[in-house]
Design an enzyme around this catalytic site. Structure first.
Site, PDB file in Angstrom:
ATOM      1  N   CYS A 132       0.826  -1.211   0.000  1.00 27.53           N
ATOM      2  CA  CYS A 132       0.000   0.000   0.000  1.00 27.53           C
ATOM      3  C   CYS A 132       0.858   1.258   0.000  1.00 27.53           C
ATOM      4  O   CYS A 132       1.341   1.712   1.037  1.00 27.53           O
ATOM      5  CB  CYS A 132      -0.931  -0.005   1.209  1.00 27.53           C
ATOM      6  SG  CYS A 132      -2.009   1.430   1.273  1.00 27.53           S
ATOM      7  N   CYS A 135      -0.501   4.107   2.085  1.00 26.75           N
ATOM      8  CA  CYS A 135      -0.347   3.959   3.544  1.00 26.75           C
ATOM      9  C   CYS A 135       1.073   4.248   3.987  1.00 26.75           C
ATOM     10  O   CYS A 135       1.304   4.946   4.964  1.00 26.75           O
ATOM     11  CB  CYS A 135      -0.652   2.530   3.993  1.00 26.75           C
ATOM     12  SG  CYS A 135      -2.181   1.862   3.396  1.00 26.75           S
ATOM     13  N   ASP A 136       2.023   3.666   3.300  1.00 30.43           N
ATOM     14  CA  ASP A 136       3.390   3.640   3.811  1.00 30.43           C
ATOM     15  C   ASP A 136       4.362   4.542   3.051  1.00 30.43           C
ATOM     16  O   ASP A 136       5.524   4.644   3.417  1.00 30.43           O
ATOM     17  CB  ASP A 136       3.914   2.192   3.813  1.00 30.43           C
ATOM     18  CG  ASP A 136       3.060   1.300   4.702  1.00 30.43           C
ATOM     19  OD1 ASP A 136       2.523   1.817   5.700  1.00 30.43           O
ATOM     20  OD2 ASP A 136       2.928   0.101   4.411  1.00 30.43           O
TER      21      ASP A 136
END
Lengths: 302, 105
Positions: A132, A135-136
């Site tokens: 992701c 997300c990261d």
């Protein structure tokens, strides 16, 4: 013993629950991920679900779940490991060591991210290996990352990360990207994205953090993080040979959800069909529930 | 609401907190982070006298993310009197978090 166990809490599972509950079945919903809503949660925006165009995927997933909760949905936390038929009912074993008995099962476990299955992937998962970028990505400011894959997700990830990281290597095993032309052009314009084609990643190396990846052409690239975007695969391993599975891992079933195994129905991304979208998953759930209701009536289980 | 703390506040508010401090390292687009928001709020309500709950946005607090070796979001760190007593990544059930809190109060 439950009338029906639904495995999966995505759009197919939630929709199946509402239809089954309205028919007064005693239903339990098993989910592998706490408060999960399936892949839809990762979609930034849903542009093709009538009546809900523009809603974020996360909100849509939450709305499905909340609607099921309004009907009294009961959730069970656990990843199904094995499903077996015992006399006229089904036993589903979970990763927590418990098992659930039910007269029928709707299998709607969806698809999950395909893995590279190379050394280092497991070791660094959640600590440098990510599925992701949204997300990261923020953890890689001014660092170097690799994106592995050749479809639109890989191209989108590379573009997103190129605004955060100092350098992005986009690595694809074929000689051409599969994604949309406009995305490919955008990638080409980015000076900090370097495309590496016709190679496979064979290892992710490092001690406590990722230091480099190795390629099958013998090269080594120094990176701090690896984003894997090589597609999704249906979660059908646990079904073993109780149903028919096609060459790509999908359960062979039409829109009724009826499989080779009486009392076990397939809905959503796990089954053979042309279009795998939220709208067809929700529709599958409804159909599979009706099939399950008919099955239970005809076998006089209820 | 969990308080968002910056790099410059972290030492005083988290490390310097007498007792238990729960810190979530999160990012804005992260789905499991969103799921944990109501869980954190519930914990804060329940243990308001006994814990301090803080959030760190990794997009802005890169140095903290580096310092604590954050590899994915959400990552939860539990500090007791300034020392880390527990850490995990990903969404967890409320009762699991309660167990960690109870055993470190």
């Amino acid at each position: 013993m439950r009338d029906l166990l639904i495995i999966g809490s995505g759009p197919a599972g939630m929709s199946a629950f509402i239809y089954a509950k309205r028919a007064n079945l005693d239903v339990l919903v098993a989910e592998k991920e706490f408060l999960g809503t399936g892949q839809i949660a990762e979609s930034l925006q849903v542009d093709n679900y009538i009546g809900l165009v523009g809603k974020s995927g996360y909100e849509l997933g939450e709305a499905f779940r909340q609607d099921a909760e309004k009907f009294g949905a009961e959730f069970y936390e656990g990843k199904a490991l094995k499903i077996t038929q015992k006399n006229a009912f089904w036993v589903t074993e979970f990763d927590n060591g418990e098992s659930v008995e039910s007269k029928a099962v709707i299998y709607a476990a969806g698809a999950s991210h395909k893995r590279l299955h190379i050394p280092g992937e497991d070791k660094f998962l959640g600590n440098g290996v990510s599925f992701c970028a949204l997300c990261d990505g923020a953890l890689y400011q001014n660092k170097t990352v690799a994106v592995v894959g050749g479809g639109d997700t890989a191209l989108d990830d590379a573009l997103y990360l190129s605004d955060i990281a100092a350098k992005v290597y986009l690595i694809h095993r074929r000689t051409e990207f599969r994604g949309a032309q406009k995305n490919i052009l955008k990638v080409k314009k980015k000076t900090n994205i370097e495309t590496v084609l016709a190679v496979n990643v064979t290892g992710i190396n490092g001690d406590s953090r990722i230091e480099a990846i190795t390629l099958d052409n013998g090269n080594k690239i120094t990176v701090d993080g690896v984003f894997i975007a090589i597609g999704m695969a249906p979660q059908t391993d646990v079904l073993g040979d109780i149903v028919e599975i096609d060459d790509y891992g999908y359960v062979i079933a039409d829109e009724t959800g009826i499989t080779k195994a009486p009392g076990l129905f397939a809905a959503g991304d796990v089954r053979t069909k042309k279009l795998r979208q939220v709208i067809t998953a929700a529709s599958d759930g409804a159909n599979a529930a009706i099939s399950a209701i008919e099955y239970l009536k005809s076998s006089e289980c209820i | 609401m969990a308080e968002r703390v910056t790099n410059s506040e972290f030492r005083e508010k988290v490390i310097g907190h007498p007792g238990l401090a729960v810190v979530e390292f999160y990012s804005d687009s992260c789905v499991p982070c969103k799921r944990m928001s109501p869980v954190l709020a519930a914990l804060e309500d329940r243990y308001q006298e006994n814990i301090y709950v803080a959030k760190v946005n990794v997009a802005y607090e890169n140095e903290l993310a580096e310092e604590y070796n954050i590899g994915s979001t959400p990552t939860f760190l539990f500090f007791r009197n300034g020392g880390i007593v527990e850490r995990f990544s990903g969404a967890r059930k409320r009762d699991e978090l309660e167990q960690i809190i109870e055993s470190n109060l």
